[in-house]
Design a protein around this motif. Structure first.
Motif, PDB file in Angstrom:
ATOM      1  N   ASP A 152       0.817  -1.220   0.000  1.00 17.94           N
ATOM      2  CA  ASP A 152       0.000   0.000   0.000  1.00 17.94           C
ATOM      3  C   ASP A 152       0.847   1.264   0.000  1.00 17.94           C
ATOM      4  OD1 ASP A 152      -2.436  -1.578   0.351  1.00 17.94           O
ATOM      5  OD2 ASP A 152      -1.762  -1.854   2.412  1.00 17.94           O
TER       6      ASP A 152
ATOM      7  N   GLU B 120      -4.000  -9.815   5.680  1.00 11.75           N
ATOM      8  CA  GLU B 120      -2.719  -9.262   5.229  1.00 11.75           C
ATOM      9  C   GLU B 120      -2.404  -7.962   5.963  1.00 11.75           C
ATOM     10  OE1 GLU B 120       0.879  -8.595   3.630  1.00 11.75           O
ATOM     11  OE2 GLU B 120      -0.289 -10.439   3.654  1.00 11.75           O
ATOM     12  N   ASP B 121      -3.417  -7.128   6.164  1.00  7.64           N
ATOM     13  CA  ASP B 121      -3.163  -5.868   6.870  1.00  7.64           C
ATOM     14  C   ASP B 121      -3.005  -6.070   8.368  1.00  7.64           C
ATOM     15  OD1 ASP B 121      -2.937  -4.396   4.607  1.00  7.64           O
ATOM     16  OD2 ASP B 121      -4.954  -3.550   4.663  1.00  7.64           O
TER      17      ASP B 121
ATOM     18  N   ASN C  81       0.524  -6.655   8.409  1.00  7.70           N
ATOM     19  CA  ASN C  81       1.201  -5.364   8.237  1.00  7.70           C
ATOM     20  C   ASN C  81       1.152  -4.532   9.518  1.00  7.70           C
ATOM     21  OD1 ASN C  81       1.967  -5.787   5.565  1.00  7.70           O
ATOM     22  ND2 ASN C  81       0.017  -5.041   4.764  1.00  7.70           N
ATOM     23  N   TYR C  82       0.079  -4.677  10.275  1.00  2.51           N
ATOM     24  CA  TYR C  82      -0.031  -3.991  11.568  1.00  2.51           C
ATOM     25  C   TYR C  82       1.062  -4.462  12.526  1.00  2.51           C
ATOM     26  CZ  TYR C  82      -2.001  -2.978  16.220  1.00  2.51           C
ATOM     27  OH  TYR C  82      -2.181  -2.570  17.525  1.00  2.51           O
TER      28      TYR C  82
ATOM     29  N   TYR D 243      -2.026   1.542   9.558  1.00  2.00           N
ATOM     30  CA  TYR D 243      -2.619   0.227   9.793  1.00  2.00           C
ATOM     31  C   TYR D 243      -3.343   0.098  11.124  1.00  2.00           C
ATOM     32  CZ  TYR D 243      -0.182  -1.338   5.639  1.00  2.00           C
ATOM     33  OH  TYR D 243       0.254  -1.491   4.335  1.00  2.00           O
TER      34      TYR D 243
ATOM     35  N   LYS E  11     -12.520  -1.997   7.897  1.00  2.75           N
ATOM     36  CA  LYS E  11     -12.237  -1.517   6.552  1.00  2.75           C
ATOM     37  C   LYS E  11     -12.319   0.004   6.498  1.00  2.75           C
ATOM     38  CE  LYS E  11     -13.408  -2.573   1.748  1.00  2.75           C
ATOM     39  NZ  LYS E  11     -14.301  -3.386   0.872  1.00  2.75           N
TER      40      LYS E  11
ATOM     41  N   LEU F 239      -7.804  -0.750   2.179  1.00  8.94           N
ATOM     42  CA  LEU F 239      -6.980  -0.770   3.388  1.00  8.94           C
ATOM     43  C   LEU F 239      -7.825  -1.142   4.597  1.00  8.94           C
ATOM     44  CD1 LEU F 239      -4.151  -0.018   4.619  1.00  8.94           C
ATOM     45  CD2 LEU F 239      -5.123   2.243   5.059  1.00  8.94           C
ATOM     46  N   TRP F 240      -7.236  -1.975   5.483  1.00  8.51           N
ATOM     47  CA  TRP F 240      -7.871  -2.367   6.737  1.00  8.51           C
ATOM     48  C   TRP F 240      -6.984  -1.924   7.892  1.00  8.51           C
ATOM     49  CZ3 TRP F 240     -12.426  -5.521   7.247  1.00  8.51           C
ATOM     50  CH2 TRP F 240     -13.003  -5.877   6.012  1.00  8.51           C
ATOM     51  N   GLN F 241      -7.632  -1.505   8.989  1.00 11.36           N
ATOM     52  CA  GLN F 241      -6.900  -1.040  10.162  1.00 11.36           C
ATOM     53  C   GLN F 241      -7.270  -1.849  11.399  1.00 11.36           C
ATOM     54  OE1 GLN F 241      -8.172   3.138  10.102  1.00 11.36           O
ATOM     55  NE2 GLN F 241      -6.092   3.743   9.526  1.00 11.36           N
TER      56      GLN F 241
END
Length: 210
Positions: free
Chosen positions: A49, A78-79, A82-83, A104, A187, A194-196
């Motif tokens: 991203d 996946e995010d 990434n977090y 993230y 989301k 992107l997801w947080q």
């Protein structure tokens, strides 16, 4: 000394705060078989991203899990990875204000990440070794905007390292090396997929992860 033992008190405090929140409406939980371990330092993972989550060569986060078939769950998983990378990217950069953390995470997830980084920075140490993430499961909210990512963490080969001396803090492996995480990913409406991480729940000394 394992990195989990050094932060047991901080983790338990954050867990207690997180579990006071209401959990999202979630559907059927499904466990996915694991795939070959993927080191976090692989070039393809450096800027997902467009966000830098790169890690030093001696800090290896392995995500030993299979991508879900559902597109939303796959993106959220996946995010979530990434977090986790973002937290240790901040540890390596010695600041909780790195772009990766704010990209993230949000809400309780942001507070958790910043605290984990700040404790390490204030303590004058970083992390080294291999941290394995496995036995991942996913649960989706009915509205499709929230996904719970649950997984085990094995930190038997992941240690604290003093910044000034370079000394690696090791101890004998124990149940304290195993944790079970549940991360609620939400989301971002305008985030192009992107997801947080919005909330983090941690079960320390998780026997089910051994």
């Amino acid at each position: 000394m394992p990195i989990t033992a050094l932060f047991a008190a901080a983790t338990l405090l954050l867990t207690a705060c997180a579990e006071a929140d209401d959990k999202p409406d979630a559907g059927q939980e499904t466990e996915k078989p694991s795939k070959s371990a993927e080191p976090s330092g692989a070039p393809a993972q450096d800027k997902p991203d467009g966000v830098d989550v790169s890690l030093p060569a001696d800090m290896n986060l392995v995500f030993d899990w299979e991508e879900p078939e559902d597109g939303n769950e796959a993106a959220a998983m996946e995010d979530a990875a990434n977090y986790v990378r973002a937290i240790y990217h901040g540890v390596d950069k010695r600041t909780s204000k790195v772009t990766a953390v704010t990209a993230y995470s949000t809400g309780g997830g942001l507070s958790y990440a910043q605290t984990q980084i700040d404790v390490r920075v204030d303590g004058g140490w970083t992390a080294t070794g291999v941290r394995r993430h496995y036995q991942a499961t996913t649960r989706s909210a009915a509205n499709g905007t929230s996904v719970e990512i649950a997984f085990c963490v094995d930190s038997r080969r992941f240690y604290g390292k003093e910044i000034k001396t370079g000394k690696v803090l090791k101890s004998e492996p124990s149940i304290a090396d195993y944790d079970h995480f549940k991360i609620i990913m939400v989301k971002v409406p305008t985030g192009d997929g992107l997801w947080q991480a919005s909330r983090v729940y941690v079960e320390a000394k998780a026997a089910k992860c051994q």
